[in-house]
Motif scaffolding. Structure first.
Motif, short mmCIF file in Angstrom:
data_model
loop_
_atom_site.label_atom_id
_atom_site.label_comp_id
_atom_site.label_asym_id
_atom_site.label_seq_id
_atom_site.Cartn_x
_atom_site.Cartn_y
_atom_site.Cartn_z
N LYS A 75 16.22 29.97 11.52
CA LYS A 75 15.56 30.28 10.24
C LYS A 75 14.05 30.07 10.29
N ASN A 76 13.55 29.59 11.43
CA ASN A 76 12.12 29.31 11.56
C ASN A 76 11.64 28.32 10.50
N THR A 77 12.40 27.27 10.31
CA THR A 77 12.03 26.26 9.33
C THR A 77 12.04 24.86 9.96
N VAL A 78 11.26 23.99 9.35
CA VAL A 78 11.32 22.57 9.69
C VAL A 78 11.59 21.84 8.38
N ASN A 79 12.51 20.91 8.42
CA ASN A 79 12.98 20.25 7.21
C ASN A 79 12.78 18.75 7.30
N LEU A 80 12.63 18.14 6.12
CA LEU A 80 12.50 16.70 6.05
C LEU A 80 13.47 16.20 4.99
N GLN A 81 14.51 15.52 5.43
CA GLN A 81 15.46 14.90 4.51
C GLN A 81 14.96 13.50 4.21
N MET A 82 14.73 13.23 2.95
CA MET A 82 14.20 11.93 2.54
C MET A 82 15.21 11.21 1.66
N ASN A 83 15.66 10.07 2.11
CA ASN A 83 16.63 9.27 1.37
C ASN A 83 16.03 7.93 0.98
N SER A 84 16.67 7.27 0.05
CA SER A 84 16.23 5.94 -0.40
C SER A 84 14.74 5.95 -0.73
N LEU A 85 14.34 6.91 -1.53
CA LEU A 85 12.92 7.08 -1.83
C LEU A 85 12.37 5.92 -2.66
N LYS A 86 11.11 5.60 -2.40
CA LYS A 86 10.44 4.49 -3.07
C LYS A 86 9.20 5.02 -3.80
N HIS A 87 8.71 4.23 -4.74
CA HIS A 87 7.49 4.62 -5.47
C HIS A 87 6.37 4.97 -4.50
N GLU A 88 6.25 4.20 -3.44
CA GLU A 88 5.14 4.40 -2.51
C GLU A 88 5.28 5.67 -1.66
N ASP A 89 6.40 6.38 -1.79
CA ASP A 89 6.53 7.67 -1.11
C ASP A 89 5.88 8.79 -1.91
#
Length: 119
Positions: A75-89
């Motif tokens: 698909k010509n994509t790069v993905n970022l799965q972000m879990n347990s997100l914090k305010h500082e993200d």
């Protein structure tokens, strides 16, 4: 010339998850390294995660164990799965492509997508 378009940002509560996606205008197999960077208010842009065309990855310490970067060559994509997100993200997240032109590296950037972590 490489054009990058990010998607998937938004507002999420602390502890939640988001998945960012970046679509490339060229075959990503030709791209040496793809990555995600972020820039919070008043801060410089810093790397979050990178993935090379060999599959090797690097993560910022703040992202280790919570974020996962993947590339989808079909698909010509790069993905970022972000879990347990914090305010500082909270930050604007930018997609980056580093292309090797006969040993000269050139960087391309997407327009950025806002991620806000707030209750």
């Amino acid at each position: 010339q490489v054009q990058l378009v990010e998607s998937g940002g938004g507002l999420v509560q602390p502890g939640g998850s988001l998945r960012l996606s970046c679509a490339s205008s060229v075959d990503i197999k030709s791209i040496y390294q793809l990555g995600w960077y972020r820039q919070g208010p008043g801060n410089v842009r810093r790397p979050v995660a990178t993935i090379r065309n060999t599959g090797g990855t690097d993560y910022a310490k703040s992202a280790e164990g919570r974020f996962t970067i993947t590339r989808d060559n079909a698909k010509n994509t790069v993905n970022l799965q972000m879990n347990s997100l914090k305010h500082e993200d909270t930050a604007v997240y930018f997609c980056n492509a580093e292309v090797n032109y006969s040993s000269v590296l050139k960087n391309y950037w997407g327009q950025g997508t806002q991620v806000t972590v707030s209750s």
